[in-house]
Enzyme design. Structure first.
Site, PDB file in Angstrom:
ATOM      1  N   SER A 278       0.821  -1.219   0.000  1.00  0.00           N
ATOM      2  CA  SER A 278       0.000   0.000   0.000  1.00  0.00           C
ATOM      3  C   SER A 278       0.852   1.266   0.000  1.00  0.00           C
ATOM      4  O   SER A 278       0.539   2.235  -0.705  1.00  0.00           O
ATOM      5  CB  SER A 278      -0.969   0.005   1.186  1.00  0.00           C
ATOM      6  OG  SER A 278      -0.282  -0.202   2.395  1.00  0.00           O
ATOM      7  N   HIS A 308      -2.048  -8.812   2.345  1.00  0.00           N
ATOM      8  CA  HIS A 308      -1.704  -7.520   2.963  1.00  0.00           C
ATOM      9  C   HIS A 308      -2.826  -7.167   3.948  1.00  0.00           C
ATOM     10  O   HIS A 308      -3.162  -7.963   4.829  1.00  0.00           O
ATOM     11  CB  HIS A 308      -1.487  -6.509   1.824  1.00  0.00           C
ATOM     12  CG  HIS A 308      -0.863  -5.212   2.223  1.00  0.00           C
ATOM     13  ND1 HIS A 308      -0.228  -4.995   3.410  1.00  0.00           N
ATOM     14  CD2 HIS A 308      -0.780  -4.008   1.555  1.00  0.00           C
ATOM     15  CE1 HIS A 308       0.233  -3.745   3.460  1.00  0.00           C
ATOM     16  NE2 HIS A 308      -0.102  -3.127   2.356  1.00  0.00           N
ATOM     17  N   HIS A 354       5.777 -12.401   7.936  1.00  0.00           N
ATOM     18  CA  HIS A 354       5.977 -11.025   7.475  1.00  0.00           C
ATOM     19  C   HIS A 354       7.170 -10.969   6.532  1.00  0.00           C
ATOM     20  O   HIS A 354       8.137 -11.715   6.699  1.00  0.00           O
ATOM     21  CB  HIS A 354       6.207 -10.065   8.651  1.00  0.00           C
ATOM     22  CG  HIS A 354       5.979  -8.635   8.271  1.00  0.00           C
ATOM     23  ND1 HIS A 354       6.976  -7.849   7.765  1.00  0.00           N
ATOM     24  CD2 HIS A 354       4.850  -7.880   8.277  1.00  0.00           C
ATOM     25  CE1 HIS A 354       6.468  -6.651   7.501  1.00  0.00           C
ATOM     26  NE2 HIS A 354       5.182  -6.641   7.796  1.00  0.00           N
ATOM     27  N   ARG A 363       3.109  -4.102  16.827  1.00  0.00           N
ATOM     28  CA  ARG A 363       1.718  -3.645  16.687  1.00  0.00           C
ATOM     29  C   ARG A 363       0.773  -4.722  17.240  1.00  0.00           C
ATOM     30  O   ARG A 363      -0.289  -4.415  17.775  1.00  0.00           O
ATOM     31  CB  ARG A 363       1.401  -3.344  15.210  1.00  0.00           C
ATOM     32  CG  ARG A 363       2.284  -2.265  14.611  1.00  0.00           C
ATOM     33  CD  ARG A 363       2.089  -2.137  13.112  1.00  0.00           C
ATOM     34  NE  ARG A 363       2.426  -3.358  12.407  1.00  0.00           N
ATOM     35  CZ  ARG A 363       2.243  -3.551  11.103  1.00  0.00           C
ATOM     36  NH1 ARG A 363       1.693  -2.599  10.357  1.00  0.00           N
ATOM     37  NH2 ARG A 363       2.584  -4.684  10.522  1.00  0.00           N
ATOM     38  N   ASP A 409      -2.265  -8.013  11.857  1.00  0.00           N
ATOM     39  CA  ASP A 409      -3.622  -8.438  11.498  1.00  0.00           C
ATOM     40  C   ASP A 409      -4.135  -9.586  12.352  1.00  0.00           C
ATOM     41  O   ASP A 409      -5.328  -9.878  12.364  1.00  0.00           O
ATOM     42  CB  ASP A 409      -3.661  -8.844  10.020  1.00  0.00           C
ATOM     43  CG  ASP A 409      -3.312  -7.680   9.121  1.00  0.00           C
ATOM     44  OD1 ASP A 409      -3.869  -6.594   9.336  1.00  0.00           O
ATOM     45  OD2 ASP A 409      -2.473  -7.845   8.217  1.00  0.00           O
TER      46      ASP A 409
HETATM   47  N1  CMX Z   1       1.384 -19.563   6.694  1.00  0.00           N
HETATM   48  C1  CMX Z   1       1.844 -20.493   5.824  1.00  0.00           C
HETATM   49  N2  CMX Z   1       2.859 -20.292   4.972  1.00  0.00           N
HETATM   50  C2  CMX Z   1       3.464 -19.097   5.033  1.00  0.00           C
HETATM   51  C3  CMX Z   1       3.070 -18.094   5.928  1.00  0.00           C
HETATM   52  C4  CMX Z   1       1.987 -18.370   6.782  1.00  0.00           C
HETATM   53  N3  CMX Z   1       1.514 -17.453   7.638  1.00  0.00           N
HETATM   54  N4  CMX Z   1       3.868 -17.029   5.747  1.00  0.00           N
HETATM   55  C5  CMX Z   1       4.715 -17.333   4.753  1.00  0.00           C
HETATM   56  N5  CMX Z   1       4.467 -18.580   4.321  1.00  0.00           N
HETATM   57  C6  CMX Z   1       5.116 -19.274   3.209  1.00  0.00           C
HETATM   58  C7  CMX Z   1       4.969 -18.417   1.958  1.00  0.00           C
HETATM   59  O1  CMX Z   1       3.690 -18.588   1.363  1.00  0.00           O
HETATM   60  C8  CMX Z   1       6.110 -18.907   1.121  1.00  0.00           C
HETATM   61  O2  CMX Z   1       5.713 -20.129   0.557  1.00  0.00           O
HETATM   62  P1  CMX Z   1       6.174 -20.541  -0.954  1.00  0.00           P
HETATM   63  O3  CMX Z   1       7.665 -20.654  -0.867  1.00  0.00           O
HETATM   64  O4  CMX Z   1       5.461 -21.815  -1.193  1.00  0.00           O
HETATM   65  O5  CMX Z   1       5.735 -19.419  -1.838  1.00  0.00           O
HETATM   66  C9  CMX Z   1       7.180 -19.200   2.167  1.00  0.00           C
HETATM   67  O6  CMX Z   1       6.500 -19.346   3.430  1.00  0.00           O
HETATM   68  C10 CMX Z   1       8.211 -18.091   2.323  1.00  0.00           C
HETATM   69  O7  CMX Z   1       7.548 -16.866   2.564  1.00  0.00           O
HETATM   70  P2  CMX Z   1       8.246 -15.720   3.427  1.00  0.00           P
HETATM   71  O8  CMX Z   1       9.480 -15.312   2.688  1.00  0.00           O
HETATM   72  O9  CMX Z   1       8.394 -16.120   4.831  1.00  0.00           O
HETATM   73  O10 CMX Z   1       7.148 -14.572   3.394  1.00  0.00           O
HETATM   74  P3  CMX Z   1       6.839 -13.525   2.235  1.00  0.00           P
HETATM   75  O11 CMX Z   1       7.713 -12.358   2.448  1.00  0.00           O
HETATM   76  O12 CMX Z   1       6.899 -14.156   0.894  1.00  0.00           O
HETATM   77  O13 CMX Z   1       5.339 -13.167   2.526  1.00  0.00           O
HETATM   78  C11 CMX Z   1       3.482 -12.629   3.908  1.00  0.00           C
HETATM   79  C12 CMX Z   1       4.965 -12.398   3.631  1.00  0.00           C
HETATM   80  C13 CMX Z   1       3.006 -11.667   4.975  1.00  0.00           C
HETATM   81  C14 CMX Z   1       2.709 -12.325   2.604  1.00  0.00           C
HETATM   82  C15 CMX Z   1       3.275 -14.094   4.326  1.00  0.00           C
HETATM   83  O14 CMX Z   1       3.937 -14.313   5.560  1.00  0.00           O
HETATM   84  C16 CMX Z   1       1.816 -14.488   4.458  1.00  0.00           C
HETATM   85  O15 CMX Z   1       1.221 -14.872   3.455  1.00  0.00           O
HETATM   86  N6  CMX Z   1       1.222 -14.403   5.689  1.00  0.00           N
HETATM   87  C17 CMX Z   1      -0.180 -14.661   5.876  1.00  0.00           C
HETATM   88  C18 CMX Z   1      -1.018 -13.489   5.405  1.00  0.00           C
HETATM   89  C19 CMX Z   1      -0.842 -12.298   6.331  1.00  0.00           C
HETATM   90  O16 CMX Z   1      -0.943 -12.403   7.533  1.00  0.00           O
HETATM   91  N7  CMX Z   1      -0.634 -11.113   5.718  1.00  0.00           N
HETATM   92  C20 CMX Z   1      -0.582  -9.839   6.480  1.00  0.00           C
HETATM   93  C21 CMX Z   1       0.808  -9.244   6.571  1.00  0.00           C
HETATM   94  C22 CMX Z   1       0.764  -7.905   7.270  1.00  0.00           C
HETATM   95  C23 CMX Z   1       0.095  -6.867   6.422  1.00  0.00           C
HETATM   96  O17 CMX Z   1       0.622  -6.541   5.349  1.00  0.00           O
HETATM   97  O18 CMX Z   1      -0.982  -6.385   6.782  1.00  0.00           O
END
Ligand code: CMX
Length: 475
Positions: A278, A308, A354, A363, A409
């Site tokens: 964002s 996000h 994250h 937070r 979140d």
């Molecule tokens: N549950 C399961 N798997 C997860 C995970 C979770 N909470 N968080 C990361 N992973 C997985 C990723 O999907 C990725 O899998 P692939 O290799 O198969 O693609 C792997 O772990 C590596 O990811 P990462 O490098 O640790 O995390 P990213 O930087 O790629 O992504 C985020 C970050 C937030 C998108 C991810 O942790 C996620 O999807 N979390 C759940 C959704 C969430 O809570 N989002 C809110 C974030 C805060 C915000 O922006 O508001």
């Protein structure tokens, strides 16, 4: 012997403490001198030229310094960790979490002005801090609250547009539409069309940003009331602060704890440095000199994604699914099984992980502390607490995520549920109102400092293969 860095940081922390003390001593006096204090625009106009000059000099003298290297996997991996954005308001440390202009969340809870009788910081004050790097006085904060309330009216065509939205159009889509339609009000766009001098961009961006921020509570309130209630909405109270007015518009203004929650919520969800979707989208679109209205709408369209901001809605839906499945058994083995079921179904655990953080999001901690103070026995809070004890271990065993700890979140929805705001599909709109407090100051700074249009380089996979072959052949 203390290092120079720790002496400097100790000194700045003492200076800050003294400033806070003298601010507290003076706060009553400041209320009566409201008209004599500098407004935010006056203060910003006073301080930005020196900062703009310093940045110009820094770029000229050190511009050729190599500040990082880029791996091929970063190009394919969402550009994670590549330095390439300038963002003044906040910096995110993977372990410590966010600092707003050098201040942690507990610091800002301590230092920023509060509403009379309130405990939580006012988001208006955070806006001031993010833009100027200075903590405003109580009187300056009150004046900014009053200015925002005074500018809150919506043009009729925006009200009509929201009223015409079908109830099944997601609240975030309605929010973004309404903000885009506010483009009619853009002083920046009008001035640009007339041929304004570049040096004055910041001033029009400032006016648009304040007008936009001022109008968000009525837009959010109208969407909430249309989709979930009877469509009727009270007026803005010109004597109230932003969080109190937003609470009123949603229908929770009588509940003092909810109003406090809104102030905290709006403050802590505002800014999380510049690379998140964002913030980056707002900054990117603004770099083409699109108005703050169009730029923020772009950022909010990104915030609406489930990875996000929408994760706060996903968390609630997932929690309710868990509640139903566990049927009262919130034991650790039962929670652990549900977590594995989620992961084995190829889904993410919402609210965990994250892109930058590598520990519990402060937070999350701030919201947990709010819950411990106001709702320690609430069933859903207990469930969230129990998950916190189990999920990091499960996610670590699962072995994919780099950060097994909860993010912002994971907690926000539970607090809103407690006070009766149960419509989870609305939650990201509240996040969006808050995010405006973080991204709009940067837009003003971008125009004041003459930031360039963003245009990073891209290659096709064929070209990357060529590039890699060329590099390897030189070894
Ligand atoms: N549950 C399961 N798997 C997860 C995970 C979770 N909470 N968080 C990361 N992973 C997985 C990723 O999907 C990725 O899998 P692939 O290799 O198969 O693609 C792997 O772990 C590596 O990811 P990462 O490098 O640790 O995390 P990213 O930087 O790629 O992504 C985020 C970050 C937030 C998108 C991810 O942790 C996620 O999807 N979390 C759940 C959704 C969430 O809570 N989002 C809110 C974030 C805060 C915000 O922006 O508001």
């Amino acid at each position: 012997m203390a290092s120079l860095a720790s002496k400097v940081s100790l000194r700045s922390s003492l200076l800050r403490q003294n400033a806070t003390k003298s601010f507290l001593n003076n706060s009553a006096k400041a209320y009566s001198t409201i008209a004599k204090e500098k407004t935010l625009k006056e203060r910003f106009a006073e301080i930005y030229p020196e900062k703009a000059e310093a940045i110009k000099k820094f770029k000229k003298e050190k511009g050729k310094t190599v500040i990082g290297e880029v791996l091929l996997e970063q190009a394919y991996g969402g550009m994670r960790g590549i330095p390439g954005i300038v963002w003044e308001g906040s910096v995110l440390d993977p372990i410590e979490g966010i600092r707003f202009r050098g201040r942690t969340i507990p610091d800002i809870q301590n230092e920023l002005p509060k509403a009379p009788g309130g405990d939580e910081p006012l988001p208006e004050a955070l806006f001031w801090l993010l833009l100027t790097g200075e903590v405003p006085t109580q009187a300056q904060t009150t004046a900014l609250s009053a200015e925002l309330a005074a500018r809150s009216d919506l043009p009729q065509h925006v009200i009509d547009l929201i009223d015409r939205c079908p109830a099944n159009l997601h609240p975030m889509a309605q929010f973004s539409l309404a903000i885009t339609a506010l483009e009619t009000e853009s002083e920046f766009a009008k001035a640009y069309a007339k041929g304004v001098n570049k040096k004055d961009y910041w001033s029009y961006t400032f006016d648009d940003s304040i007008n936009l921020l001022a109008k968000l509570p009525l837009i959010a309130g109208k969407i909430y009331r249309n989709v979930f209630k009877d469509g009727k909405i009270p007026s803005i109270n010109k004597d109230l602060d932003y969080g109190a007015n937003l609470s009123n518009l949603l229908g929770y203004g009588e509940n003092k704890e909810f109003v406090e929650l809104m102030r905290l919520y709006l403050t802590i969800h505002s800014d999380h440095e510049g690379g998140n979707v964002s913030a980056h989208a707002t900054h990117l679109v603004g770099s083409a000199l699109s108005s703050p209205f169009l730029s923020l709408a772009a950022g909010l369209n990104g915030l609406a994604g489930p990875l996000h901001g929408r994760a706060n809605q996903e968390v609630l839906e997932w929690l309710f699914g868990m509640k139903e499945t566990l049927n009262g058994d919130y034991s650790k083995p039962a929670i652990e099984k549900y977590l594995w079921d989620t992961l084995n179904a190829g889904r993410v655990v919402p609210g965990y992980g994250h892109a930058v953080l590598r520990k519990t999001d402060p937070r999350y901690t701030a919201q947990r502390e709010f819950a411990l103070k106001h709702m320690p026995d609430y069933e859903l809070f207990k469930l969230v607490s129990n998950i916190y004890e189990v999920a990091p271990e499960v996610l670590t065993k699962h072995g994919k995520t780099k950060n097994p700890w909860p993010n912002v979140d994971s907690h926000s929805g539970v607090l809103l549920q407690y006070y009766g705001l149960t419509e989870a599909s609305f939650y990201t709109v509240l996040f969006g109102v808050s995010r405006a407090f973080g991204v709009l100051p940067q837009l003003i700074l971008d125009r004041a400092y003459g930031s360039s249009i963003e245009r990073p380089k891209s290659f096709s996979t064929e070209k990357y293969i060529e590039l890699v072959q060329k590099i390897e052949s030189k070894k």
